[in-house]
Design a protein around this motif. Sequence first.
Motif, PDB file in Angstrom:
ATOM      1  N   ALA A   1       0.880  -1.166  -0.133  1.00 19.55           N
ATOM      2  CA  ALA A   1      -0.054  -0.135  -0.194  1.00 19.55           C
ATOM      3  C   ALA A   1       0.713   1.305  -0.151  1.00 19.55           C
ATOM      4  O   ALA A   1       0.457   2.202  -0.586  1.00 19.55           O
ATOM      5  CB  ALA A   1      -0.756  -0.032   1.170  1.00 19.55           C
ATOM      6  N   GLU A   2       1.897   1.031   0.771  1.00 15.96           N
ATOM      7  CA  GLU A   2       2.888   2.295   0.853  1.00 15.96           C
ATOM      8  C   GLU A   2       3.537   2.721  -0.813  1.00 15.96           C
ATOM      9  O   GLU A   2       3.877   3.898  -0.966  1.00 15.96           O
ATOM     10  CB  GLU A   2       4.054   2.071   1.890  1.00 15.96           C
ATOM     11  CG  GLU A   2       3.498   2.242   3.315  1.00 15.96           C
ATOM     12  CD  GLU A   2       3.527   3.651   3.716  1.00 15.96           C
ATOM     13  OE1 GLU A   2       3.730   4.452   2.798  1.00 15.96           O
ATOM     14  OE2 GLU A   2       3.047   3.727   4.950  1.00 15.96           O
ATOM     15  N   ARG A   3       3.785   1.621  -1.347  1.00 16.30           N
ATOM     16  CA  ARG A   3       4.355   1.529  -2.476  1.00 16.30           C
ATOM     17  C   ARG A   3       3.315   2.191  -3.680  1.00 16.30           C
ATOM     18  O   ARG A   3       3.694   3.048  -4.423  1.00 16.30           O
ATOM     19  CB  ARG A   3       5.004   0.325  -2.908  1.00 16.30           C
ATOM     20  CG  ARG A   3       5.846   0.305  -4.098  1.00 16.30           C
ATOM     21  CD  ARG A   3       6.440  -0.955  -4.418  1.00 16.30           C
ATOM     22  NE  ARG A   3       7.412  -0.797  -5.604  1.00 16.30           N
ATOM     23  CZ  ARG A   3       7.868  -1.612  -6.272  1.00 16.30           C
ATOM     24  NH1 ARG A   3       7.745  -3.126  -5.850  1.00 16.30           N
ATOM     25  NH2 ARG A   3       8.789  -1.580  -7.343  1.00 16.30           N
ATOM     26  N   ILE A   4       2.216   1.739  -3.570  1.00 11.93           N
ATOM     27  CA  ILE A   4       0.993   2.193  -4.242  1.00 11.93           C
ATOM     28  C   ILE A   4       0.983   3.795  -4.173  1.00 11.93           C
ATOM     29  O   ILE A   4       0.675   4.475  -5.088  1.00 11.93           O
ATOM     30  CB  ILE A   4      -0.195   1.469  -4.242  1.00 11.93           C
ATOM     31  CG1 ILE A   4      -0.232   0.116  -4.554  1.00 11.93           C
ATOM     32  CG2 ILE A   4      -1.412   2.360  -4.600  1.00 11.93           C
ATOM     33  CD1 ILE A   4      -1.302  -0.663  -4.111  1.00 11.93           C
ATOM     34  N   HIS A   5       0.881   4.083  -2.997  1.00  9.37           N
ATOM     35  CA  HIS A   5       0.882   5.473  -2.443  1.00  9.37           C
ATOM     36  C   HIS A   5       2.088   6.267  -2.999  1.00  9.37           C
ATOM     37  O   HIS A   5       1.913   7.498  -3.709  1.00  9.37           O
ATOM     38  CB  HIS A   5       0.617   5.689  -1.024  1.00  9.37           C
ATOM     39  CG  HIS A   5       0.656   7.127  -0.676  1.00  9.37           C
ATOM     40  ND1 HIS A   5       1.801   7.681   0.156  1.00  9.37           N
ATOM     41  CD2 HIS A   5      -0.252   8.193  -0.610  1.00  9.37           C
ATOM     42  CE1 HIS A   5       1.648   8.917   0.336  1.00  9.37           C
ATOM     43  NE2 HIS A   5       0.229   9.343  -0.101  1.00  9.37           N
TER      44      HIS A   5
ATOM     45  N   ASP B   1      -9.338  -5.193   3.746  1.00 16.20           N
ATOM     46  CA  ASP B   1      -8.021  -4.745   4.471  1.00 16.20           C
ATOM     47  C   ASP B   1      -7.234  -3.733   3.512  1.00 16.20           C
ATOM     48  O   ASP B   1      -6.864  -2.605   3.775  1.00 16.20           O
ATOM     49  CB  ASP B   1      -7.168  -5.814   4.799  1.00 16.20           C
ATOM     50  CG  ASP B   1      -7.700  -6.379   6.319  1.00 16.20           C
ATOM     51  OD1 ASP B   1      -8.489  -5.670   6.784  1.00 16.20           O
ATOM     52  OD2 ASP B   1      -6.966  -7.369   6.602  1.00 16.20           O
ATOM     53  N   ALA B   2      -7.176  -4.050   2.274  1.00 18.36           N
ATOM     54  CA  ALA B   2      -6.322  -3.221   1.072  1.00 18.36           C
ATOM     55  C   ALA B   2      -7.036  -2.051   0.965  1.00 18.36           C
ATOM     56  O   ALA B   2      -6.362  -0.888   0.919  1.00 18.36           O
ATOM     57  CB  ALA B   2      -6.542  -4.227  -0.012  1.00 18.36           C
ATOM     58  N   LEU B   3      -8.470  -2.032   0.980  1.00 15.38           N
ATOM     59  CA  LEU B   3      -9.162  -0.749   0.730  1.00 15.38           C
ATOM     60  C   LEU B   3      -8.890   0.292   1.969  1.00 15.38           C
ATOM     61  O   LEU B   3      -8.540   1.473   1.870  1.00 15.38           O
ATOM     62  CB  LEU B   3     -10.548  -0.795   0.770  1.00 15.38           C
ATOM     63  CG  LEU B   3     -11.238  -1.507  -0.587  1.00 15.38           C
ATOM     64  CD1 LEU B   3     -12.667  -1.889  -0.337  1.00 15.38           C
ATOM     65  CD2 LEU B   3     -11.201  -0.338  -1.659  1.00 15.38           C
ATOM     66  N   ARG B   4      -8.622  -0.255   3.158  1.00 16.76           N
ATOM     67  CA  ARG B   4      -8.435   0.617   4.296  1.00 16.76           C
ATOM     68  C   ARG B   4      -7.039   0.981   4.327  1.00 16.76           C
ATOM     69  O   ARG B   4      -6.972   2.251   4.596  1.00 16.76           O
ATOM     70  CB  ARG B   4      -8.693  -0.261   5.620  1.00 16.76           C
ATOM     71  CG  ARG B   4     -10.134  -0.513   5.722  1.00 16.76           C
ATOM     72  CD  ARG B   4     -10.304  -1.573   6.963  1.00 16.76           C
ATOM     73  NE  ARG B   4     -11.765  -1.802   7.427  1.00 16.76           N
ATOM     74  CZ  ARG B   4     -12.218  -2.757   8.019  1.00 16.76           C
ATOM     75  NH1 ARG B   4     -11.515  -3.892   8.469  1.00 16.76           N
ATOM     76  NH2 ARG B   4     -13.641  -2.891   8.338  1.00 16.76           N
ATOM     77  N   LEU B   5      -6.228   0.176   3.926  1.00 21.76           N
ATOM     78  CA  LEU B   5      -4.772   0.733   3.797  1.00 21.76           C
ATOM     79  C   LEU B   5      -4.501   1.637   2.939  1.00 21.76           C
ATOM     80  O   LEU B   5      -3.700   2.656   3.275  1.00 21.76           O
ATOM     81  CB  LEU B   5      -3.931  -0.631   3.689  1.00 21.76           C
ATOM     82  CG  LEU B   5      -3.756  -1.724   4.540  1.00 21.76           C
ATOM     83  CD1 LEU B   5      -3.216  -2.941   4.067  1.00 21.76           C
ATOM     84  CD2 LEU B   5      -2.703  -1.167   5.720  1.00 21.76           C
TER      85      LEU B   5
ATOM     86  N   GLY C   1      -4.264   8.052   2.187  1.00 22.89           N
ATOM     87  CA  GLY C   1      -4.709   9.212   1.192  1.00 22.89           C
ATOM     88  C   GLY C   1      -5.118   8.852  -0.048  1.00 22.89           C
ATOM     89  O   GLY C   1      -5.280   9.703  -0.887  1.00 22.89           O
ATOM     90  N   VAL C   2      -5.042   7.663  -0.524  1.00 26.28           N
ATOM     91  CA  VAL C   2      -5.229   7.279  -1.981  1.00 26.28           C
ATOM     92  C   VAL C   2      -6.718   7.032  -2.189  1.00 26.28           C
ATOM     93  O   VAL C   2      -7.396   6.525  -1.138  1.00 26.28           O
ATOM     94  CB  VAL C   2      -4.534   5.763  -2.272  1.00 26.28           C
ATOM     95  CG1 VAL C   2      -4.810   5.312  -3.659  1.00 26.28           C
ATOM     96  CG2 VAL C   2      -2.945   5.938  -1.882  1.00 26.28           C
ATOM     97  N   LYS C   3      -7.271   7.750  -3.316  1.00 30.22           N
ATOM     98  CA  LYS C   3      -8.644   7.434  -3.641  1.00 30.22           C
ATOM     99  C   LYS C   3      -8.752   6.273  -3.949  1.00 30.22           C
ATOM    100  O   LYS C   3      -8.457   5.399  -4.851  1.00 30.22           O
ATOM    101  CB  LYS C   3      -8.836   8.510  -4.810  1.00 30.22           C
ATOM    102  CG  LYS C   3     -10.577   8.419  -4.822  1.00 30.22           C
ATOM    103  CD  LYS C   3     -10.903   9.632  -6.252  1.00 30.22           C
ATOM    104  CE  LYS C   3     -12.339   9.641  -6.438  1.00 30.22           C
ATOM    105  NZ  LYS C   3     -12.783  10.419  -7.414  1.00 30.22           N
TER     106      LYS C   3
END
Length: 394
Positions: free
Chosen positions: A123-127, A160-164, A169-171
């Motif tokens: 998730a951090e990498r996606i952000h 969990d992925a949605l929440r992370l 702050g990712v839409k």
Amino acid sequence: MLRLSRAMHQLLDRAPAQHAGAQPVPAGPKGPVVIWNLIRRCNLTCMHCYSISADIDFPGELGTAEVLRVMEDLKAFGVPALILSGGEPLLRKDLFEIATRAKSLGFFTALSTNGTLIDAPLAERIHGTGFDYVGISLDGLQATHDKFRRKAGAFVKSLDALRLCRDLGVKVGVRFTLTQDNAADLPGLLDLVENERIDRFYLSHLNYAGRGNVNRKRDAHFRVTREALDLLFARAWDAARRGVVKDFVTGNNDADGVYLLHWARKNVPEIDTTRLRAILAAWGGNSSGVNVANIDNLGNVHPDTMWWDCTLGNVRSRPFPDIWRDTRHPIMAGLKERPRRVKGRCATCAYFDVCGGNTRVRAMKVSGDPWAEDPGCYLDDDEIAASPAAAVHA
């Protein structure tokens, strides 16, 4: 695609607020939005998968250099947005290299994923990559979703992925494909989207492609479809009136725009339905082959993501702009013609300007004729007639 929230905010004379960090797609692009199936491999085998993905490697997929080269062509052609999909795109080792380049070129860059592989570091990498939007499919609440996805625990991982991503702050958004087997979960799923502060809810009608075609007997009956849309419209209207920043969207059945007009006349008489119709007609209904395009994992170009048995060309041998502009292919000629020469009820529909003839894939799969009436239209003959009295029929 019916952008419920945008239409309702326009009727309330206020533009929908932008989510923090999101970049709007430019208006009036020269090129289409491109949904790009970068990989066919997937860790799930969902019941309605249009690409018939599986947890195996599929030979012949585009390499990194080929993808980056094609992106240059797409940018030059005026493509405003890339939706990176699969299979499961997170299984592609160069996904973040591709996404980083897409962002540097100025594309609105979205990720379409089942979410089960996203943990905190990912998730951090996606952000950090700067994805403008991450869409994750939920086919209902836990038991229903896990059954559709054929994987115990899939719902928990996807949520969990949605929440992370949300917390970074990712839409984020939920995609829900409506069938008669999961329609009962829609109220609870809409509550979840509200309670979890999820930015977008996308209700997709089942389209007859891949395993979705094999399982089309499980498609929602028309009464079920109408009840689902009644609920969705009511939720979207309530959110708009309260000024809530949440997107409600429907896709894969352009009759939704016509049904929204009927619903508004009956349930929200204060709405100026003349203006609403003008908004919907300006969008024009079905945009396959015009404002929406698909590139599959092998580089084949299709009129949309649901039409993999209609190949227009391949980006390995021909630039995408040349393929997309070429109307020598009879399907592309017909899709780009205005008005489209459709048949049956679609040809005589008084709301053709709103719907655009609906989805040609369903017509092709059921009748063998891509220009036949769409069998997925759930409106009766009175509702598509020209008389004002018929227009308020419910």
